[in-house]
Design a protein around this motif. Structure first.
Motif, PDB file in Angstrom:
ATOM      1  N   UNK A  10       0.847  -1.186   0.000  1.00  0.00           N
ATOM      2  CA  UNK A  10       0.000   0.000   0.000  1.00  0.00           C
ATOM      3  C   UNK A  10       0.890   1.246   0.000  1.00  0.00           C
ATOM      4  N   UNK A  11       0.532   2.228  -0.819  1.00  0.00           N
ATOM      5  CA  UNK A  11       1.325   3.446  -0.882  1.00  0.00           C
ATOM      6  C   UNK A  11       0.418   4.662  -0.924  1.00  0.00           C
ATOM      7  N   UNK A  12       0.922   5.793  -0.396  1.00  0.00           N
ATOM      8  CA  UNK A  12       0.183   7.050  -0.456  1.00  0.00           C
ATOM      9  C   UNK A  12       1.136   8.181  -0.789  1.00  0.00           C
ATOM     10  N   UNK A  13       0.568   9.228  -1.387  1.00  0.00           N
ATOM     11  CA  UNK A  13       1.312  10.428  -1.729  1.00  0.00           C
ATOM     12  C   UNK A  13       0.352  11.596  -1.568  1.00  0.00           C
ATOM     13  N   UNK A  14       0.618  12.724  -2.245  1.00  0.00           N
ATOM     14  CA  UNK A  14      -0.299  13.860  -2.133  1.00  0.00           C
ATOM     15  C   UNK A  14      -1.218  13.963  -3.342  1.00  0.00           C
ATOM     16  N   UNK A  15      -1.474  12.826  -4.000  1.00  0.00           N
ATOM     17  CA  UNK A  15      -2.315  12.825  -5.188  1.00  0.00           C
ATOM     18  C   UNK A  15      -3.752  12.405  -4.903  1.00  0.00           C
ATOM     19  N   UNK A  16      -4.125  12.333  -3.604  1.00  0.00           N
ATOM     20  CA  UNK A  16      -5.500  12.038  -3.247  1.00  0.00           C
ATOM     21  C   UNK A  16      -5.890  10.584  -3.368  1.00  0.00           C
ATOM     22  N   UNK A  17      -4.923   9.689  -3.226  1.00  0.00           N
ATOM     23  CA  UNK A  17      -5.257   8.272  -3.340  1.00  0.00           C
ATOM     24  C   UNK A  17      -4.310   7.414  -2.525  1.00  0.00           C
ATOM     25  N   UNK A  18      -4.817   6.232  -2.172  1.00  0.00           N
ATOM     26  CA  UNK A  18      -3.976   5.144  -1.691  1.00  0.00           C
ATOM     27  C   UNK A  18      -3.971   4.110  -2.800  1.00  0.00           C
ATOM     28  N   UNK A  19      -2.815   3.663  -3.197  1.00  0.00           N
ATOM     29  CA  UNK A  19      -2.717   2.690  -4.273  1.00  0.00           C
ATOM     30  C   UNK A  19      -2.275   1.338  -3.714  1.00  0.00           C
ATOM     31  N   UNK A  20      -2.901   0.297  -4.235  1.00  0.00           N
ATOM     32  CA  UNK A  20      -2.669  -1.058  -3.739  1.00  0.00           C
ATOM     33  C   UNK A  20      -2.001  -1.858  -4.847  1.00  0.00           C
ATOM     34  N   UNK A  21      -0.905  -2.516  -4.518  1.00  0.00           N
ATOM     35  CA  UNK A  21      -0.078  -3.230  -5.493  1.00  0.00           C
ATOM     36  C   UNK A  21       0.121  -4.678  -5.078  1.00  0.00           C
ATOM     37  N   UNK A  22       0.378  -5.517  -6.054  1.00  0.00           N
ATOM     38  CA  UNK A  22       0.852  -6.859  -5.743  1.00  0.00           C
ATOM     39  C   UNK A  22       2.318  -6.769  -5.348  1.00  0.00           C
ATOM     40  N   UNK A  23       2.855  -7.848  -4.807  1.00  0.00           N
ATOM     41  CA  UNK A  23       4.258  -7.857  -4.403  1.00  0.00           C
ATOM     42  C   UNK A  23       5.202  -7.633  -5.578  1.00  0.00           C
ATOM     43  N   UNK A  24       4.713  -7.904  -6.803  1.00  0.00           N
ATOM     44  CA  UNK A  24       5.548  -7.717  -8.000  1.00  0.00           C
ATOM     45  C   UNK A  24       5.328  -6.367  -8.667  1.00  0.00           C
ATOM     46  N   UNK A  25       4.403  -5.566  -8.120  1.00  0.00           N
ATOM     47  CA  UNK A  25       4.201  -4.237  -8.670  1.00  0.00           C
ATOM     48  C   UNK A  25       3.010  -4.091  -9.586  1.00  0.00           C
ATOM     49  N   UNK A  26       2.178  -5.115  -9.699  1.00  0.00           N
ATOM     50  CA  UNK A  26       0.955  -4.991 -10.490  1.00  0.00           C
ATOM     51  C   UNK A  26      -0.078  -4.227  -9.666  1.00  0.00           C
ATOM     52  N   UNK A  27      -0.729  -3.245 -10.294  1.00  0.00           N
ATOM     53  CA  UNK A  27      -1.708  -2.438  -9.581  1.00  0.00           C
ATOM     54  C   UNK A  27      -2.993  -3.223  -9.366  1.00  0.00           C
ATOM     55  N   UNK A  28      -3.414  -3.327  -8.097  1.00  0.00           N
ATOM     56  CA  UNK A  28      -4.632  -4.046  -7.747  1.00  0.00           C
ATOM     57  C   UNK A  28      -5.829  -3.108  -7.776  1.00  0.00           C
ATOM     58  N   UNK A  29      -5.696  -1.966  -7.104  1.00  0.00           N
ATOM     59  CA  UNK A  29      -6.786  -0.993  -7.080  1.00  0.00           C
ATOM     60  C   UNK A  29      -6.256   0.334  -6.579  1.00  0.00           C
ATOM     61  N   UNK A  30      -7.113   1.330  -6.611  1.00  0.00           N
ATOM     62  CA  UNK A  30      -6.797   2.661  -6.093  1.00  0.00           C
ATOM     63  C   UNK A  30      -7.952   3.114  -5.219  1.00  0.00           C
ATOM     64  N   UNK A  31      -7.638   3.567  -3.998  1.00  0.00           N
ATOM     65  CA  UNK A  31      -8.651   4.010  -3.047  1.00  0.00           C
ATOM     66  C   UNK A  31      -8.630   5.532  -2.988  1.00  0.00           C
ATOM     67  N   UNK A  32      -9.706   6.193  -3.399  1.00  0.00           N
ATOM     68  CA  UNK A  32      -9.736   7.660  -3.323  1.00  0.00           C
ATOM     69  C   UNK A  32      -9.713   8.135  -1.867  1.00  0.00           C
ATOM     70  N   UNK A  33      -8.913   9.156  -1.584  1.00  0.00           N
ATOM     71  CA  UNK A  33      -8.868   9.743  -0.239  1.00  0.00           C
ATOM     72  C   UNK A  33      -8.897  11.263  -0.377  1.00  0.00           C
ATOM     73  N   UNK A  34     -10.058  11.838  -0.654  1.00  0.00           N
ATOM     74  CA  UNK A  34     -10.171  13.292  -0.778  1.00  0.00           C
ATOM     75  C   UNK A  34      -9.897  13.967   0.558  1.00  0.00           C
TER      76      UNK A  34
END
Length: 280
Positions: free
Chosen positions: A64-88
């Motif tokens: 799981x990763x976060x930045x200042x782009x308004x989202x939490x991004x969820x990845x597989x262990x190999x870096x494939x994107x699973x989903x994106x969680x909006x965090x306004x």
């Protein structure tokens, strides 16, 4: 007791956050996530955000990763994107995995609980969350002056909570079995507390761990590791009622993050250096 460097590597951009879950995951200032095995051999690398990562966590095979782009991004262990969680709203600065739940803390003092990447509960602890830890049903949050202990039951209520205790302390903060560790307000001393409400989270010991601000704290088993602006990695034995000096190692630049595994610790150091240090 001596500490020695077991492995070392470099990343191209300054490392700012890290997490360990079998592999080591490092977030850098250019928005990338780099993964390594426990010997610091490269595994994968991928662009996670357009700018610097604010927080990183790993567990259950997900990253799981976060930045200042308004989202939490969820990845597989190999870096494939699973989903994106909006965090306004406020930036998410803390991510914490507990079982199949993700806990997040933001600059506005909001803690959210996610299950299967869906929001399950939200609590407003009123102060910016710089670190958090969980020993159900107690949530420990901290900024610069106080540690707040909040009783939460996400399976019963999405918003209701009870503040059980506050005590002096600042980030970073970690739980170690029956113990709670956090920095004292000055940022130089490490405090050892009981983590039980029955003792009102009694402080057992406090020891000076640096002449400069400590930025990073990690625990594994009976040991705690500290590091910060002075560039010195230190290890502390956690006993029943005190912290005992168990060795130190000069790493030469500010330590920006620590993640412990068994009797080793991974440290990210300003300038792109990554080291694995083992204690004898």
């Amino acid at each position: 007791m001596s500490l020695k460097i077991e492995a070392e590597t470099k990343v191209s951009s300054d490392p700012c956050v890290l997490a360990f879950d079998g592999n080591l995951y490092i977030g850098t200032e250019d928005g990338y996530i780099h993964s390594f095995d426990d010997k610091l051999s490269p595994v994968a690398s991928w662009p996670a955000h357009a700018v610097q990562l604010f927080a990183l966590a790993a567990g259950g095979g997900a990253v799981y990763s976060s930045s200042n782009d308004g989202s939490i991004r969820v990845w597989s262990a190999k870096g494939d994107k699973i989903t994106e969680i909006p965090v306004p709203g406020a930036d998410v600065s803390v991510l914490h995995v507990s079982g199949n739940e993700l806990y997040t803390g933001d600059e506005a003092g909001t803690v959210k609980v996610y299950e299967d990447n869906t929001e399950k509960a939200m609590y407003n602890v009123l102060e910016e969350v710089k670190d958090l830890a969980l020993s159900a049903p107690f949530l420990f949050t901290v900024r610069d002056l106080d540690v707040t202990v909040t009783e939460i039951k996400p399976d019963e209520s999405r918003t209701r909570f009870v503040t059980r205790h506050t005590m002096e302390g600042r980030a970073p903060l970690r739980l170690a079995g029956p113990h709670l560790l956090c920095m004292a307000r000055g940022g130089n001393n490490l405090a050892l507390h009981d983590s039980s409400v029955s003792t009102v989270f009694k402080k057992k010991h406090e020891v000076k761990v640096s002449d400069m601000i400590v930025t990073s704290l990690a625990v594994s088993g009976d040991y705690a590791w500290t590091g910060g602006w002075d560039g010195v990695l230190r290890r502390w034995k956690i006993t029943t009622d005190q912290l005992e000096d168990s060795g130190s190692l000069e790493l030469g630049a500010c330590i920006n993050g620590l993640a412990a595994s068994q009797n080793s610790v991974f440290a990210i150091v300003a300038g792109g250096r990554v080291v694995c240090v083992k204690g004898a």
